[in-house]
Motif scaffolding. Structure first.
Motif, PDB file in Angstrom:
ATOM      1  N   THR A 113       3.987  11.807   0.963  1.00  0.00           N
ATOM      2  CA  THR A 113       2.939  11.723   1.969  1.00  0.00           C
ATOM      3  C   THR A 113       2.049  10.533   1.666  1.00  0.00           C
ATOM      4  N   MET A 114       1.467   9.979   2.727  1.00  0.00           N
ATOM      5  CA  MET A 114       0.457   8.935   2.582  1.00  0.00           C
ATOM      6  C   MET A 114      -0.877   9.395   3.155  1.00  0.00           C
ATOM      7  N   TYR A 136       0.141   7.852  -2.590  1.00  0.00           N
ATOM      8  CA  TYR A 136      -0.790   6.777  -2.945  1.00  0.00           C
ATOM      9  C   TYR A 136      -1.550   7.085  -4.229  1.00  0.00           C
ATOM     10  N   LYS A 137      -1.443   8.302  -4.756  1.00  0.00           N
ATOM     11  CA  LYS A 137      -2.158   8.671  -5.983  1.00  0.00           C
ATOM     12  C   LYS A 137      -1.506   8.012  -7.189  1.00  0.00           C
ATOM     13  N   GLN A 138      -2.327   7.472  -8.066  1.00  0.00           N
ATOM     14  CA  GLN A 138      -1.797   6.737  -9.210  1.00  0.00           C
ATOM     15  C   GLN A 138      -1.029   7.617 -10.190  1.00  0.00           C
ATOM     16  N   ILE A 144       3.007   4.686  -4.566  1.00  0.00           N
ATOM     17  CA  ILE A 144       3.185   3.748  -3.454  1.00  0.00           C
ATOM     18  C   ILE A 144       1.823   3.494  -2.781  1.00  0.00           C
ATOM     19  N   PRO A 145       1.066   2.544  -3.261  1.00  0.00           N
ATOM     20  CA  PRO A 145      -0.235   2.245  -2.655  1.00  0.00           C
ATOM     21  C   PRO A 145      -0.071   1.632  -1.273  1.00  0.00           C
ATOM     22  N   TYR A 146      -1.123   1.673  -0.503  1.00  0.00           N
ATOM     23  CA  TYR A 146      -1.113   1.058   0.826  1.00  0.00           C
ATOM     24  C   TYR A 146      -1.017  -0.465   0.732  1.00  0.00           C
ATOM     25  N   ARG A 299      -2.869 -12.973  -3.413  1.00  0.00           N
ATOM     26  CA  ARG A 299      -2.691 -12.733  -1.982  1.00  0.00           C
ATOM     27  C   ARG A 299      -2.514 -11.228  -1.777  1.00  0.00           C
ATOM     28  N   VAL A 300      -2.694 -10.788  -0.542  1.00  0.00           N
ATOM     29  CA  VAL A 300      -2.552  -9.372  -0.218  1.00  0.00           C
ATOM     30  C   VAL A 300      -1.093  -9.066   0.120  1.00  0.00           C
ATOM     31  N   LYS A 301      -0.562  -8.050  -0.509  1.00  0.00           N
ATOM     32  CA  LYS A 301       0.772  -7.552  -0.161  1.00  0.00           C
ATOM     33  C   LYS A 301       0.603  -6.155   0.412  1.00  0.00           C
ATOM     34  N   LEU A 302       0.989  -5.977   1.659  1.00  0.00           N
ATOM     35  CA  LEU A 302       0.903  -4.671   2.300  1.00  0.00           C
ATOM     36  C   LEU A 302       2.172  -3.873   2.046  1.00  0.00           C
ATOM     37  N   SER A 303       2.011  -2.569   1.955  1.00  0.00           N
ATOM     38  CA  SER A 303       3.162  -1.672   1.847  1.00  0.00           C
ATOM     39  C   SER A 303       3.224  -0.866   3.132  1.00  0.00           C
ATOM     40  N   THR A 304       4.069  -1.311   4.059  1.00  0.00           N
ATOM     41  CA  THR A 304       4.134  -0.657   5.364  1.00  0.00           C
ATOM     42  C   THR A 304       5.540  -0.228   5.752  1.00  0.00           C
ATOM     43  N   ASP A 305       6.553  -0.798   5.122  1.00  0.00           N
ATOM     44  CA  ASP A 305       7.938  -0.510   5.477  1.00  0.00           C
ATOM     45  C   ASP A 305       8.427   0.698   4.668  1.00  0.00           C
ATOM     46  N   TRP A 306       8.775   1.777   5.362  1.00  0.00           N
ATOM     47  CA  TRP A 306       9.233   2.973   4.668  1.00  0.00           C
ATOM     48  C   TRP A 306      10.526   2.726   3.916  1.00  0.00           C
ATOM     49  N   ARG A 307      11.326   1.769   4.318  1.00  0.00           N
ATOM     50  CA  ARG A 307      12.542   1.457   3.574  1.00  0.00           C
ATOM     51  C   ARG A 307      12.197   0.933   2.185  1.00  0.00           C
ATOM     52  N   GLU A 308      11.184   0.076   2.114  1.00  0.00           N
ATOM     53  CA  GLU A 308      10.766  -0.432   0.815  1.00  0.00           C
ATOM     54  C   GLU A 308      10.261   0.703  -0.067  1.00  0.00           C
TER      55      GLU A 308
END
Length: 335
Positions: A113-114, A136-138, A144-146, A299-308
């Motif tokens: 869950t996110m 997202y919890k460490q 898996i952080p945002y 730089r900012v790296k977003l985690s948005t792709d569920w495949r990743e």
């Protein structure tokens, strides 16, 4: 009988291998390998929110450089799967109904869950079921952080031109939420331009970043306050857009585990919203520029792709605990 020449060749080869090993240790180059004879099969029982993504080809290797990892949404491969992933929204809605007795030996189940604990229901029904958690919890088995800040050699200090002071994009506005109360108090002392579904200024999907970037500050207010619950409101809406986040969420110390202390403003830094409003209005150019010093190296790296996110299971598989079982999932998540 080995010749002197062949012996010298062996010595040279060993020297090269040692140098290569030292190179990887020195620069901490991640090498993602699995102590496994064949590719891991990760079965996605339900795609999160039914947003099915393309899995053709070797997705994990081609997109994310994670080898020996096969993602599938084909439930007929259940008995062959090494890992089965369950997203909580579908469990919560009663769309997944496997029992632990049907689990093949050696197969591990992952709860994903996110969402925050405030927005996550029906957890008690899933005790003694899952081996690993991915959130997202460490302290998750698979974290898996945002988003995150990653080193970048060509980072830039360029700041988008500003024409406004403070903006906020809000889709679900409820008077009982802490963020609504803080906004109402701040708005007594400072004009905030509000956009989104909950306002009179809706934004098209492609207009979000370009609109926010025109403001000096952005209200990165979370819908609920929990440890590590730091969402795209910070990563995308503020840092990626090129504005300074004013955050409302977990304590400042928790944010500083993810981003530099000088890159954001926390509402709890001030005794009142009147003090915060005065600080924002009177800030000089030099002080404002300092909020962007992180851009020189990151730089900012977003985690948005569920495949990743699902490929990450394979990348971390060798270090995940074996034989683990969450006896009280709700207690763990709400702690």
């Amino acid at each position: 009988m080995p010749t002197l020449k062949s012996f010298a060749g062996v010595v040279l080869l060993m020297s090269m291998l040692w140098s290569l090993k030292f190179f990887y240790q020195q620069f901490d180059v991640p090498v993602r390998t699995l102590p496994y004879r064949g590719p891991l099969t990760v079965l996605i029982w339900d795609w999160p929110f039914h947003h099915v993504l393309n899995l053709s080809g070797d997705v994990c290797a081609s997109l994310y450089h994670i080898q020996s990892c096969r993602l599938t949404g084909n439930r007929s491969l259940y008995s062959q799967a090494d890992v089965v992933v369950f997203h909580h929204w579908e469990l919560q809605e009663g769309m997944a109904s496997l029992s632990s007795e049907t689990k093949p030996p050696g197969q591990n189940w992952v709860w994903v869950t996110m969402e925050s604990p405030t927005n996550t229901k029906a957890l008690a029904s899933w005790n003694q079921i899952f081996n690993w958690v991915m959130t997202y919890k460490q302290d998750s088995d698979i974290f898996i952080p945002y988003g995150e800040l990653v080193p970048h050699l060509s980072a830039s200090m360029e700041i988008p031109p500003k024409s406004g002071l403070v903006s906020w994009v809000i889709s679900n506005y409820h008077q009982a939420q802490k963020r609504a109360k803080v906004y109402q108090e701040l708005a007594k002392h400072l004009k905030v331009d509000v956009y989104g579904k909950a306002s009179k200024k809706p934004l098209c999907p492609d207009c979000l970043l370009s609109t926010i970037s025109r403001y000096k500050f952005y209200l990165a207010f979370e819908n609920s306050v929990h440890q590590d619950y730091i969402t795209e409101k910070l990563w995308r809406n503020a840092l990626l857009a090129g504005t300074v986040p004013i955050v409302l969420g977990p304590p400042r110390a928790n944010y500083e585990q993810f981003i530099p202390a000088s890159s954001f403003i926390h509402v709890e830094d001030f005794g009142s919203m009147k003090e915060l409003a005065s600080f924002l209005r009177t800030m000089n150019s030099s002080c404002y520029q300092n909020f962007f010093n992180w851009r020189e190296r990151y730089r900012v790296k977003l985690s948005t792709d569920w495949r990743e996110r699902f490929c990450t299971i394979c990348a971390q598989y060798s270090s995940l605990p074996q034989g683990k079982l969450y006896s009280d999932l709700e207690s763990w998540f709400r702690t």
